[in-house]
Design an enzyme around this catalytic site. Structure first.
Site, PDB file in Angstrom:
ATOM      1  N   LYS A 186      33.530  32.567  37.686  1.00 49.16           N
ATOM      2  CA  LYS A 186      32.203  32.342  37.144  1.00 49.16           C
ATOM      3  C   LYS A 186      31.407  31.447  38.100  1.00 49.16           C
ATOM      4  CE  LYS A 186      32.511  34.499  33.117  1.00 49.16           C
ATOM      5  NZ  LYS A 186      31.591  35.572  32.705  1.00 49.16           N
ATOM      6  N   ASP A 191      31.048  36.473  38.868  1.00 50.68           N
ATOM      7  CA  ASP A 191      30.127  36.791  37.772  1.00 50.68           C
ATOM      8  C   ASP A 191      29.081  35.694  37.685  1.00 50.68           C
ATOM      9  OD1 ASP A 191      28.819  37.574  35.508  1.00 50.68           O
ATOM     10  OD2 ASP A 191      30.548  37.463  34.173  1.00 50.68           O
ATOM     11  N   GLU A 193      29.098  40.488  39.437  1.00 48.64           N
ATOM     12  CA  GLU A 193      28.709  40.966  38.110  1.00 48.64           C
ATOM     13  C   GLU A 193      27.378  40.340  37.714  1.00 48.64           C
ATOM     14  OE1 GLU A 193      30.744  40.856  33.650  1.00 48.64           O
ATOM     15  OE2 GLU A 193      32.004  40.737  35.446  1.00 48.64           O
ATOM     16  N   ASP A 242      26.236  44.429  34.036  1.00 52.57           N
ATOM     17  CA  ASP A 242      26.919  44.055  32.797  1.00 52.57           C
ATOM     18  C   ASP A 242      25.924  43.893  31.669  1.00 52.57           C
ATOM     19  OD1 ASP A 242      28.584  43.116  30.812  1.00 52.57           O
ATOM     20  OD2 ASP A 242      28.849  41.133  31.693  1.00 52.57           O
ATOM     21  N   LYS A 260      31.193  46.458  27.617  1.00 53.81           N
ATOM     22  CA  LYS A 260      31.775  45.611  26.581  1.00 53.81           C
ATOM     23  C   LYS A 260      31.458  46.263  25.234  1.00 53.81           C
ATOM     24  CE  LYS A 260      31.626  41.045  28.818  1.00 53.81           C
ATOM     25  NZ  LYS A 260      30.768  41.182  30.011  1.00 53.81           N
ATOM     26  N   ASP A 317      38.686  43.414  32.611  1.00 55.62           N
ATOM     27  CA  ASP A 317      38.532  41.962  32.451  1.00 55.62           C
ATOM     28  C   ASP A 317      38.743  41.683  30.961  1.00 55.62           C
ATOM     29  OD1 ASP A 317      37.787  39.265  32.844  1.00 55.62           O
ATOM     30  OD2 ASP A 317      35.696  39.737  32.355  1.00 55.62           O
TER      31      ASP A 317
END
Length: 364
Positions: free
Chosen positions: A162, A190, A218, A243, A267, A321
């Protein structure tokens, strides 16, 4: 097998350590649990985390959407009419993707139980496992190095870092981690929408010029900035994964037609469940674009099992992930999947999602 009632509960489980991104910090899982009951005693399970900063869905909104809209469209109907049921879930209310995802996965769970087959096989799966990366929260460089080395020591060979908090530090963060873990560990990053398009290109190209060998980035820019996403994709040495920009098959179609991303992340909580996720994967495959499966940090084993079932079924899903449960202090469920060699999620051979027991507080 007819649906007789939809019951809601809640789970509350602390994380081992806070999960930090450029958008938010999470210290516990606080999910709404869905139970769909039937006249033969079978129960289907689903879950919805309130991730307001990403989906706009709060606990109250999830409960209201299910109780006031979704439940009314499915109670009294036969589980065997799966596709019409799934279509009704999507059409009965606008938005509310997390609530829809929870009911969607519970319906798939029941359908698998009806025909005595795991969901991953219903979806076409010829394998029963999927390999996940591990996420490293954004922190100061020394902390991220320490967390990365611990993950590698546990057996992970792919780290999702991250970034995006204090962009000036991002290159230093990644340089420190790459130097510590060596060149054989895959690193993906990300930014969680944290950068402007020009910032993103500058930072990403600097990382590659330094030899940091970043696999992908991402969502580097704002979710709604498709033009900015394309700007980065066209100019970055690092492949771009969309994303938060992808909440629907329509979003995926637009982004791919624009050439605004190199890969797509799905997701279930963003798109509304397995039914819509399958459509997004098909669109991406037709465009020659690979898919990664992700999850919300607040998901427990129900949502992760549903996502992993899709990943085990569709060959165009090449990355995962799905590490949310690894951060929980305790597991609020039994069944679903087991973990082998730290990073392999092995799906249950039990019918449906294979969820057997949940520790939860029922809502009034």
């Amino acid at each position: 097998m007819k649906i007789t009632s939809v019951r809601l509960g809640r789970i509350s489980v602390p994380l081992r350590t806070p999960f930090k991104t450029a958008l938010r910090s999470v210290s516990s899982v606080e999910d709404v649990i869905v139970e769909i009951h039937t006249d033969c005693g079978a129960v289907g399970y689903g879950e919805a985390p309130p991730t307001g900063a990403i989906t706009g869905d709060t606990t109250g909104a999830i409960i209201g959407a299910i109780q006031d809209h979704i439940a009314k469209t499915i109670i009294g109907r036969d589980v065997d009419e799966l596709e019409p049921l799934l279509q009704s879930v999507q059409k009965c209310i606008v938005g509310n993707s997390s609530a829809k995802a929870a009911v969607d996965m519970a319906l798939w769970d029941l359908y698998g139980q009806l025909y005595n087959i795991p969901v991953y096989k219903l979806l076409g799966g010829g394998r029963k496992q999927i390999v996940t990366d591990i996420t490293i929260s954004v922190n100061d460089p020394d902390t991220m190095v320490s967390d990365s080395l611990k993950a590698v020591a546990r057996g992970y060979d792919c780290l999702k870092m991250k970034v995006g908090v204090n962009p000036e530090l991002d290159v230093a963060r990644l340089s420190a981690v790459r130097n510590a873990v060596g060149k054989d560990i895959v690193i993906r990053i990300d930014a969680n929408q944290a950068w402007t398009p020009k910032q993103a290109v500058k930072i990403l190209n600097k990382m590659q010029e330094l030899g940091l060998d970043i696999e992908l980035v991402e969502q580097p820019v704002s979710a709604h900035d498709f033009a900015g996403l394309k700007y980065v994709t066209d100019r970055s040495y690092v492949p771009v994964l969309a994303d938060e920009a992808v909440f629907s098959p329509e979003n995926a179609m637009t982004i791919l037609q624009m050439g605004a991303a190199d890969l797509i992340n799905i997701k279930l909580m963003k798109c509304g469940g397995l039914y819509e996720a399958k459509k997004i994967t098909a669109i991406a495959e037709a465009a020659g674009v690979e898919v990664m499966l992700g999850c919300m940090a607040e998901e427990s084993g129900i949502g992760v099992t549903a996502a992993a079932s899709l990943g085990a079924a569709l060959k165009n899903i090449t990355r995962a992930d799905l590490d949310a449960t690894f951060s929980l202090k305790e597991l609020p469920y039994e069944g679903g999947f087991t973990v082998k060699d730290t990073r392999h999620l092995i799906l249950s051979s039990d019918p449906g999602l294979g969820i057997k027991c949940l520790k939860k507080e029922m809502l009034a």
